[in-house]
Write a protein that holds these residues in place. Structure first.
Motif, PDB file in Angstrom:
ATOM      1  N   ASN A 142     -12.529   1.374   3.884  1.00 28.44           N
ATOM      2  CA  ASN A 142     -11.149   1.392   3.419  1.00 28.44           C
ATOM      3  C   ASN A 142     -10.201   1.291   4.615  1.00 28.44           C
ATOM      4  O   ASN A 142     -10.458   1.869   5.675  1.00 28.44           O
ATOM      5  CB  ASN A 142     -10.861   2.671   2.634  1.00 28.44           C
ATOM      6  N   VAL A 143      -9.099   0.570   4.418  1.00 26.02           N
ATOM      7  CA  VAL A 143      -8.201   0.316   5.535  1.00 26.02           C
ATOM      8  C   VAL A 143      -6.754   0.558   5.126  1.00 26.02           C
ATOM      9  O   VAL A 143      -6.416   0.661   3.937  1.00 26.02           O
ATOM     10  CB  VAL A 143      -8.345  -1.130   6.056  1.00 26.02           C
ATOM     11  N   VAL A 144      -5.900   0.626   6.146  1.00 25.71           N
ATOM     12  CA  VAL A 144      -4.456   0.675   5.971  1.00 25.71           C
ATOM     13  C   VAL A 144      -3.876  -0.595   6.583  1.00 25.71           C
ATOM     14  O   VAL A 144      -4.154  -0.919   7.746  1.00 25.71           O
ATOM     15  CB  VAL A 144      -3.844   1.914   6.661  1.00 25.71           C
ATOM     16  N   ILE A 145      -3.103  -1.344   5.802  1.00 26.16           N
ATOM     17  CA  ILE A 145      -2.527  -2.589   6.295  1.00 26.16           C
ATOM     18  C   ILE A 145      -1.408  -2.278   7.286  1.00 26.16           C
ATOM     19  O   ILE A 145      -0.658  -1.321   7.124  1.00 26.16           O
ATOM     20  CB  ILE A 145      -1.998  -3.456   5.141  1.00 26.16           C
ATOM     21  N   LEU A 146      -1.307  -3.101   8.329  1.00 24.88           N
ATOM     22  CA  LEU A 146      -0.344  -2.853   9.387  1.00 24.88           C
ATOM     23  C   LEU A 146       0.615  -4.011   9.608  1.00 24.88           C
ATOM     24  O   LEU A 146       1.821  -3.821   9.752  1.00 24.88           O
ATOM     25  CB  LEU A 146      -1.070  -2.551  10.702  1.00 24.88           C
TER      26      LEU A 146
ATOM     27  N   GLN B 264       0.855  -1.195   0.000  1.00 20.15           N
ATOM     28  CA  GLN B 264       0.000   0.000   0.000  1.00 20.15           C
ATOM     29  C   GLN B 264       0.887   1.240   0.000  1.00 20.15           C
ATOM     30  O   GLN B 264       1.837   1.336   0.777  1.00 20.15           O
ATOM     31  CB  GLN B 264      -0.908  -0.001   1.227  1.00 20.15           C
ATOM     32  N   GLY B 265       0.577   2.174  -0.873  1.00 17.28           N
ATOM     33  CA  GLY B 265       1.371   3.389  -0.971  1.00 17.28           C
ATOM     34  C   GLY B 265       1.095   4.353   0.172  1.00 17.28           C
ATOM     35  O   GLY B 265       0.173   4.170   0.967  1.00 17.28           O
ATOM     36  N   ARG B 266       1.927   5.397   0.251  1.00 17.12           N
ATOM     37  CA  ARG B 266       1.754   6.455   1.246  1.00 17.12           C
ATOM     38  C   ARG B 266       1.829   7.808   0.547  1.00 17.12           C
ATOM     39  O   ARG B 266       2.544   7.966  -0.437  1.00 17.12           O
ATOM     40  CB  ARG B 266       2.866   6.420   2.299  1.00 17.12           C
ATOM     41  N   TYR B 267       1.108   8.771   1.091  1.00 15.30           N
ATOM     42  CA  TYR B 267       1.272  10.151   0.647  1.00 15.30           C
ATOM     43  C   TYR B 267       2.495  10.740   1.340  1.00 15.30           C
ATOM     44  O   TYR B 267       2.700  10.538   2.542  1.00 15.30           O
ATOM     45  CB  TYR B 267       0.042  10.986   0.991  1.00 15.30           C
TER      46      TYR B 267
ATOM     47  N   VAL C 264      -3.588   6.535   1.578  1.00 19.55           N
ATOM     48  CA  VAL C 264      -3.875   5.966   0.272  1.00 19.55           C
ATOM     49  C   VAL C 264      -4.867   4.819   0.457  1.00 19.55           C
ATOM     50  O   VAL C 264      -4.675   3.948   1.312  1.00 19.55           O
ATOM     51  CB  VAL C 264      -2.587   5.462  -0.404  1.00 19.55           C
ATOM     52  N   LYS C 265      -5.930   4.798  -0.317  1.00 18.23           N
ATOM     53  CA  LYS C 265      -6.997   3.807  -0.113  1.00 18.23           C
ATOM     54  C   LYS C 265      -6.719   2.483  -0.818  1.00 18.23           C
ATOM     55  O   LYS C 265      -7.232   1.446  -0.404  1.00 18.23           O
ATOM     56  CB  LYS C 265      -8.330   4.387  -0.602  1.00 18.23           C
ATOM     57  N   SER C 266      -5.921   2.507  -1.865  1.00 19.20           N
ATOM     58  CA  SER C 266      -5.717   1.306  -2.665  1.00 19.20           C
ATOM     59  C   SER C 266      -4.732   0.347  -1.994  1.00 19.20           C
ATOM     60  O   SER C 266      -3.639   0.738  -1.585  1.00 19.20           O
ATOM     61  CB  SER C 266      -5.190   1.693  -4.054  1.00 19.20           C
TER      62      SER C 266
ATOM     63  N   SER D 101      -8.664   1.636  10.227  1.00 18.31           N
ATOM     64  CA  SER D 101      -9.472   2.514   9.386  1.00 18.31           C
ATOM     65  C   SER D 101      -8.572   3.504   8.657  1.00 18.31           C
ATOM     66  O   SER D 101      -7.573   3.989   9.196  1.00 18.31           O
ATOM     67  CB  SER D 101     -10.483   3.280  10.238  1.00 18.31           C
ATOM     68  N   SER D 102      -8.955   3.806   7.441  1.00 17.78           N
ATOM     69  CA  SER D 102      -8.202   4.787   6.655  1.00 17.78           C
ATOM     70  C   SER D 102      -8.577   6.198   7.104  1.00 17.78           C
ATOM     71  O   SER D 102      -9.756   6.521   7.265  1.00 17.78           O
ATOM     72  CB  SER D 102      -8.516   4.598   5.167  1.00 17.78           C
TER      73      SER D 102
END
Length: 397
Positions: free
Chosen positions: A107-111, A71-74, A81-83, A122-123
């Motif tokens: 939408n989530v952020v993988i950890l 998963q990308g980051r800003y 990033v949602k994707s 949660s995103s």
């Protein structure tokens, strides 16, 4: 329709001549990914595959690395990033899959990942963030509270389904490490970072704040963590690796095997696990190195693999040609080095070479092209989140 006929044929064949004990003997040898489809053959097959004794028999000694989540980051934005992308490494033809976690309610952020389970949050922006622990293979998930954790806290999932000798356990822990910047006395040259730890137990369903505190001169890298035999390891931006044992509530700083200050340019590095040991991957002007931690308290390491630049180029002429010259052109100030290790598990290193993603096997010394970096979605070049994933049928919830 064709697949349904095949499954029906398998069931009819089983009913004709396969006794129950032999059926189990055949099925347990299949990988988790295949068993996920086998569940739909018949009710009896589903009951066999879902039985915890069968799961323990099938998974414990055999399951191999399935792929990597990315998963990308800003770089400058506070949002996420949602994707989320999944890159398989267990197929002849690699396919980058999107929407693997779309069964979750947002939408989530993988950890973090552990034995087939994924922990994500949660995103942001989000008014009421929560944590999720899920199994992407059987699409099961549960929700955990978010106990006022900072957004930049680092999170690790601990899931050891085979720790019990009696049954397959669904108990897990979530460990977060929060960093607080502290100002040193005037006599000190540098400020420090204080690490504190929060632990969630699925047995008690509550968070507890550990009394353990660790002080370091550098903050954590955003490269995920490695979980090895009940102990979690995080890379720092200095020459140390942060270690935390949640069972003993004990932390320490482990010296990296090769200080980055002794290298001529900013090296690429990551940590991972293989055969129950912490592994440290370093790519420098000398070549590709894989170190194994022998003793965390004395910071004793041993070299498992060393592959020179010349050998890398000889074994991989299509993607690592003129490797010495290209490395020299990427100095310490380069934000995006030409080669960057992203994640490691077992014998497989996921790395970026220029604008492509490769899986490098330390045993064969060969790099396999998986996909262009652009296939991972927007903002994937800036410090992406990359975690290894091993499929599992272990139930959750």
């Amino acid at each position: 329709m064709r697949n349904q006929k095949k499954l029906k044929g398998l069931e009819e064949t089983r009913e004709l001549w396969l006794p129950h004990s032999l059926l189990i003997e055949v099925l347990w040898r299949l990988p988790s990914k295949t068993l996920a489809w086998v569940r739909f053959v018949s009710k009896e097959w589903k009951n066999i595959v879902s039985d915890r004794t069968f799961i323990k028999l099938q998974l414990k000694p055999r399951e191999q690395l399935s792929g990597f989540f990315s998963q990308g980051r800003y770089e400058w934005s506070d949002g996420d990033v949602k994707s989320v992308s999944y890159i398989s490494v267990d197929r002849d033809f690699t396919k980058v899959e999107k929407g693997v976690l779309n069964f979750l309610p947002e939408n989530v952020v993988i950890l973090s990942s552990s034995n087939g389970l994924i922990c994500c949050r949660s995103s942001f922006p989000c008014s009421e963030p929560v944590l999720y622990v899920c199994n992407p293979l059987n699409r099961e998930w549960i929700t955990l509270q978010w106990p006022n954790l900072p957004k930049d806290s680092s999170t690790a999932l601990i899931f050891e389904p085979f720790k019990s000798q009696i049954d397959v356990s669904t108990d897990f822990q979530v460990v977060t490490v929060c960093q607080t910047y502290i100002e040193e006395d005037e006599d000190e040259d540098e400020d420090g970072v204080q690490f504190s730890f929060n632990i969630y137990s699925s047995q008690t369903k509550v968070w507890t704040k550990s009394t353990e505190i660790c002080v370091c001169g550098h903050n954590l890298q955003k490269k995920g963590c490695a979980f090895v035999e009940g102990v979690i390891f995080w890379l720092t931006n200095g020459d140390h690796i942060l270690m935390f044992d949640p069972e003993k509530e004990l932390s320490c700083l482990v010296m990296q095997p090769f200080p980055a200050s002794q290298l001529n340019f900013r090296p690429g590095m990551c940590v991972g696990e293989a055969e129950g040991r912490l592994q440290y991957v370093l790519f420098s002007e000398d070549g590709l190195q894989l170190w194994e931690l022998e003793d965390m308290f004395s910071s004793h390491w041993s070299v498992k693999h060393f592959i020179s630049l010349e050998e890398l180029e000889r074994e991989n002429p299509k993607c690592m040609y003129h490797i010495s010259e290209k490395l020299e052109s990427h100095l310490t100030t380069d934000t995006f080095p030409w080669i960057n290790p992203l994640s490691f598990k077992d014998t497989t290193l996921l790395l970026r070479i220029s604008t492509d993603i490769y899986a490098f096997n330390f045993d064969t010394k060969k790099a396999k092209l998986l996909c262009p970096y652009s296939a991972l979605g927007p903002n994937s070049m800036f410090s992406p989140i990359v975690i290894p994933y091993t499929m599992s049928l272990v139930p959750i919830g």
